[in-house]
Each structure stands twice: as C-alpha cells, then as structure tokens.
Design an enzyme around this catalytic site. Structure first.
Site, PDB file in Angstrom:
ATOM      1  N   ASP A  57     -26.771 -68.382 -76.748  1.00 16.90           N
ATOM      2  CA  ASP A  57     -25.550 -69.180 -76.790  1.00 16.90           C
ATOM      3  C   ASP A  57     -24.323 -68.383 -76.361  1.00 16.90           C
ATOM      4  O   ASP A  57     -24.296 -67.164 -76.449  1.00 16.90           O
ATOM      5  CB  ASP A  57     -25.335 -69.762 -78.187  1.00 16.90           C
ATOM      6  CG  ASP A  57     -26.220 -70.966 -78.419  1.00 16.90           C
ATOM      7  OD1 ASP A  57     -26.475 -71.677 -77.439  1.00 16.90           O
ATOM      8  OD2 ASP A  57     -26.644 -71.171 -79.553  1.00 16.90           O
ATOM      9  N   CYS A  90     -25.588 -66.436 -85.795  1.00 16.57           N
ATOM     10  CA  CYS A  90     -24.612 -67.347 -85.188  1.00 16.57           C
ATOM     11  C   CYS A  90     -23.189 -66.973 -85.600  1.00 16.57           C
ATOM     12  O   CYS A  90     -22.244 -67.142 -84.827  1.00 16.57           O
ATOM     13  CB  CYS A  90     -24.881 -68.782 -85.624  1.00 16.57           C
ATOM     14  SG  CYS A  90     -26.602 -69.254 -85.464  1.00 16.57           S
ATOM     15  N   CYS A 144     -30.176 -66.152 -79.307  1.00 13.05           N
ATOM     16  CA  CYS A 144     -30.447 -67.546 -78.956  1.00 13.05           C
ATOM     17  C   CYS A 144     -29.922 -67.935 -77.586  1.00 13.05           C
ATOM     18  O   CYS A 144     -30.183 -69.034 -77.117  1.00 13.05           O
ATOM     19  CB  CYS A 144     -29.846 -68.476 -80.005  1.00 13.05           C
ATOM     20  SG  CYS A 144     -28.054 -68.326 -80.124  1.00 13.05           S
TER      21      CYS A 144
HETATM   22  S1  FES Z   1     -31.662 -74.863 -80.686  1.00 13.18           S
HETATM   23 FE1  FES Z   1     -30.592 -73.878 -79.114  1.00 13.18          FE
HETATM   24  S2  FES Z   1     -30.090 -71.975 -79.961  1.00 13.18           S
HETATM   25 FE2  FES Z   1     -31.153 -72.951 -81.543  1.00 13.18          FE
END
Ligand code: FES
Lengths: 121, 121
Positions: free
Chosen positions: B35, B102, B33
């Site tokens: 992040d 995540c 993703c």
């Molecule tokens: S909405 Fe940004 S990584 Fe899922």
C-alpha cells in the site's frame, strides 16, 4: 499505478453490504496483510441471485470484490466456483504486482461462501 | 476485532485529501502489503497548520492516518517528529497485531513529509 477501472470500483464499489438471509456466507483472512473479507450470497435453483461483501481491506481488495461480485451475479454456482482472481484482475485491466494478494481475498471469499452453501444444503 | 474508535475513523476519516500548496509532501509505501500513502503538510512558524492524506490502503491505514493527522495538527514540527505509531494505535484503543504494520504507514508518511519540508527550507 492503478487502472481507471480499479479507481472507479474503489470510488464507487458495487455490492457493498450484508445479506441478512444469505444462503451462503464466507469469511476469509489474508495471511499477507491481515485483512478480512466477508461475502454473502443469495442462491436460488443453482443461480447466484445476489452477492454482497464487507471488508476492512485496501482499495485493491474493494475494487476486486466489487468486480468479482458483479461477475458472479446471475451466474451458476459452477461458473462462480471457477472464477479466478486472474480473471477478476484482467476485468479490472490489471493490478500492480504488490496488490495481487488482495485480489485473492475476493476469490477465496466467494469459494468460502459457496462451501458454506453446500454445507447447509 | 476493531475498537469503536477505529471503526469510527474508518467510517468517517478526518483530513482526507490533498493540500495543493503544501509545504511538505511525503509518499511512503508499505513493504508488507504494497500500500501507498501520501501526506501533505501546511507549516507556518514551526507549527503544523494543516495535514491531509490520501491512501489506497486498508481500513487500519485509513483510521491511523485520520488519527495521526488529528494529533499533529496544531503541534510543533518537533512534536510531530516524535509521533510514534504506538501512540497513534493507543489513541485508537488498539489494533489487531496483524494490522500494526498499517499504522507504520502513517508515522512514516508524516516523517517523510517533514523531511521534504526541511529539504525545501
Ligand atoms: S487486502 Fe489489500 S493490503 Fe490487505
């Protein structure tokens, strides 16, 4: 990595929440990351009077939804339908390439909420 | 979709922030993703005395990092190195399949911070 505007909207997002008597509600999911966004619109005489969103998505999803809801509030349905994720990203002074998929969530949620509104009317 | 514990840790995440004089700092990115997560550890006599994290990641990343830092605080380095994302997910009463990636962010950030600590000592 992130522009000042993105960090600002992440720290203090606008229009977070629900609209209990919304005229259109859209819920979309992001195939890439699995995140979900729910968008609520209050519409009167073809004008978007209020917009709120809820998401479990990342900071980029929060910042783009905050900006997107700001941009459609007070606009016509037609203009809101034309809102692209590129326009939202530009208004935020850009996003890293790896986070563009998050901005798609906001655009799609607005469109889904407007589709819901049309379905009901 | 999300367990009560996940929602609780998302709404009130523990151990968010930085440790200016951290003994180990780890930064990892999520290929799926995009992040990023940064993890700070304060270590004394082989014990993790404090742990803090910062992320722009989604609600699942925040909840798993909140739980993971709770779990390693007070533990030995050895035990912290054994912390798996599965153990964190179980402690949170589960996560949707689409959000397991995540939880990997928290595990990897702890390991990266410990690797940084070893490098320095
Ligand atoms: S909405 Fe940004 S990584 Fe899922």
């Amino acid at each position: 990595l992130y522009s000042d505007k993105v960090l600002e909207h992440f720290a203090n997002p606008h229009n977070v929440g629900e609209i209990p008597d919304a005229d259109g509600v859209g819920e979309v999911g992001n195939a890439k990351c699995g995140d979900i966004m729910k968008m609520y619109l209050k519409i009167k005489d073809g004008i978007i009077e209020d917009a709120k969103f809820k998401t479990f998505g990342c900071g980029a999803a929060i910042a783009t939804s905050s900006m997107a809801t700001d941009m459609i509030k007070g606009s016509t349905i037609e203009d809101a339908l034309k809102l692209s994720n590129q326009a939202v990203v530009e208004a935020l002074d850009g996003l890293p390439a790896s986070k563009i998929h998050c901005s798609v969530l906001a655009e799609q949620a607005v469109k889904a909420a407007l589709a819901d509104y049309y379905r009901k009317n």
